[in-house]
Motif scaffolding. Sequence first.
Motif, short mmCIF file in Angstrom:
data_model
loop_
_atom_site.label_atom_id
_atom_site.label_comp_id
_atom_site.label_asym_id
_atom_site.label_seq_id
_atom_site.Cartn_x
_atom_site.Cartn_y
_atom_site.Cartn_z
N PRO A 238 0.84 -1.21 0.00
CA PRO A 238 0.00 0.00 0.00
C PRO A 238 0.88 1.26 0.00
N GLU A 239 0.34 2.35 -0.50
CA GLU A 239 1.12 3.58 -0.64
C GLU A 239 1.67 4.07 0.72
N GLU A 240 0.87 3.93 1.79
CA GLU A 240 1.35 4.39 3.09
C GLU A 240 2.59 3.61 3.53
N VAL A 241 2.62 2.33 3.26
CA VAL A 241 3.78 1.52 3.62
C VAL A 241 4.99 1.97 2.81
N LYS A 242 4.80 2.17 1.51
CA LYS A 242 5.92 2.62 0.66
C LYS A 242 6.43 3.99 1.10
N SER A 243 5.52 4.87 1.51
CA SER A 243 5.93 6.23 1.89
C SER A 243 6.74 6.25 3.18
N ARG A 244 6.57 5.23 4.04
CA ARG A 244 7.27 5.19 5.31
C ARG A 244 8.54 4.34 5.27
N ALA A 245 8.80 3.71 4.12
CA ALA A 245 10.02 2.92 3.95
C ALA A 245 11.16 3.81 3.46
N ASP A 246 12.38 3.31 3.58
CA ASP A 246 13.54 4.04 3.09
C ASP A 246 13.72 3.88 1.59
N ALA A 247 13.22 2.77 1.05
CA ALA A 247 13.36 2.49 -0.37
C ALA A 247 12.25 1.55 -0.79
N VAL A 248 12.04 1.45 -2.10
CA VAL A 248 11.03 0.55 -2.66
C VAL A 248 11.70 -0.33 -3.71
N THR A 249 11.41 -1.62 -3.65
CA THR A 249 11.94 -2.56 -4.63
C THR A 249 10.82 -3.06 -5.51
N ALA A 250 11.11 -3.97 -6.41
CA ALA A 250 10.09 -4.52 -7.31
C ALA A 250 9.08 -5.35 -6.53
N SER A 251 8.02 -5.76 -7.18
CA SER A 251 6.96 -6.51 -6.52
C SER A 251 7.39 -7.93 -6.20
N ASN A 252 6.57 -8.62 -5.40
CA ASN A 252 6.87 -10.01 -5.07
C ASN A 252 6.76 -10.93 -6.28
N VAL A 257 12.67 -9.16 -3.69
CA VAL A 257 13.65 -9.43 -2.63
C VAL A 257 15.04 -9.62 -3.25
N HIS A 258 15.12 -10.40 -4.29
CA HIS A 258 16.39 -10.59 -5.01
C HIS A 258 16.97 -9.26 -5.47
N GLN A 259 16.13 -8.41 -6.08
CA GLN A 259 16.62 -7.13 -6.59
C GLN A 259 17.11 -6.22 -5.46
N ALA A 260 16.41 -6.23 -4.33
CA ALA A 260 16.82 -5.39 -3.20
C ALA A 260 18.16 -5.84 -2.64
N ILE A 261 18.35 -7.14 -2.51
CA ILE A 261 19.62 -7.65 -1.99
C ILE A 261 20.76 -7.28 -2.92
N VAL A 262 20.56 -7.48 -4.21
CA VAL A 262 21.60 -7.15 -5.19
C VAL A 262 21.95 -5.66 -5.14
N ARG A 263 20.94 -4.83 -4.97
CA ARG A 263 21.17 -3.38 -5.01
C ARG A 263 21.75 -2.83 -3.72
N TYR A 264 21.32 -3.34 -2.57
CA TYR A 264 21.64 -2.67 -1.31
C TYR A 264 22.55 -3.46 -0.35
N MET A 265 22.69 -4.76 -0.52
CA MET A 265 23.38 -5.55 0.49
C MET A 265 24.89 -5.39 0.47
N TYR A 266 25.46 -5.08 -0.68
CA TYR A 266 26.91 -5.10 -0.81
C TYR A 266 27.52 -3.71 -0.90
N SER A 267 28.67 -3.55 -0.24
CA SER A 267 29.52 -2.38 -0.45
C SER A 267 30.35 -2.65 -1.68
N GLN A 268 30.40 -1.69 -2.55
CA GLN A 268 31.18 -1.89 -3.77
C GLN A 268 32.67 -1.82 -3.47
N ALA A 269 33.39 -2.74 -4.07
CA ALA A 269 34.85 -2.81 -3.85
C ALA A 269 35.52 -1.60 -4.50
#
Length: 269
Positions: A238-252, A257-269
């Motif tokens: 829901p929009e309220e949930v998205k507005s209170r999150a730090d970021a939004v990823t693709a749908s289930n 989940v895969h896209q969020a991990i790839v984008r945010y989990m790693y520090s780039q070397a």
Amino acid sequence: MGSALKYRMIALDVDGTLLNDHYEITENTRRTIAQIHAEGCRIVLCTGRGPKNTLPLLEQLGVSGTAITHNGAVTIDGTIDKVLSIITIPTDHLAPLVGYCRERGMHFDVNSAFHLFVERLGAFEKEMYAKYLNSPIVLPAIEELPEPAVKLTMFGEPSVMDQAEKDWAGSGKALRMTRSGDFFIDFMEPEATKGAALRKLAGMWGIPRESIMAIGNYFNDLEMLEYAGLGIAMQNSPEEVKSRADAVTASNNHDGVHQAIVRYMYSQA
């Protein structure tokens, strides 16, 4: 992916987040979670489900992990099926909700830590529970519960749940109400939230909140998303949930989940 993990723990909602609309974990998501687990990230499933239909998902993922279940009321060490924390509901707190549901012919169930109890089970309810891998125990009356309760759930069409939500809104109620889906409203003790359970678990493990990523899709995920160092909402939220999150990823249904991990989990070397 880069070389170093930015987060030491990832908290994942299950329905509408980890699972697609066919109640499946996609191969991309499974492989990505297995990889970060192998690299030392702790995997925590945070869900309104109970342990019996949550812990098998850790097996599907091929990882050892922990499950925060019943929206924060029960935390289970999935490696040894040990209860790490539990918040039970006194019988007198349940009584008004049970009476409300009975008067309106509304379906409801009551969970203990490991079991789910109902007073009736028709074909429609059986189909619903089967989707979530639940096997309810039918009692003549909920007052005959053989184990302490941790959660009561109302189930019905969205319009019926909308009205129930209005009826139980406001202060002075013994239990906390949270909308866990279009068809569901959950009631737990006020201190039972995914966020509070995550905070307690992180304290046990000595992990600061800045080292936690959380991903969810509904209102019962808000405390978890707001506690974590990085709280990510699914596109199907829901929009309220998205507005209170730090970021939004693709749908289930699009490997969010895969896209969020790839984008945010790693520090780039």
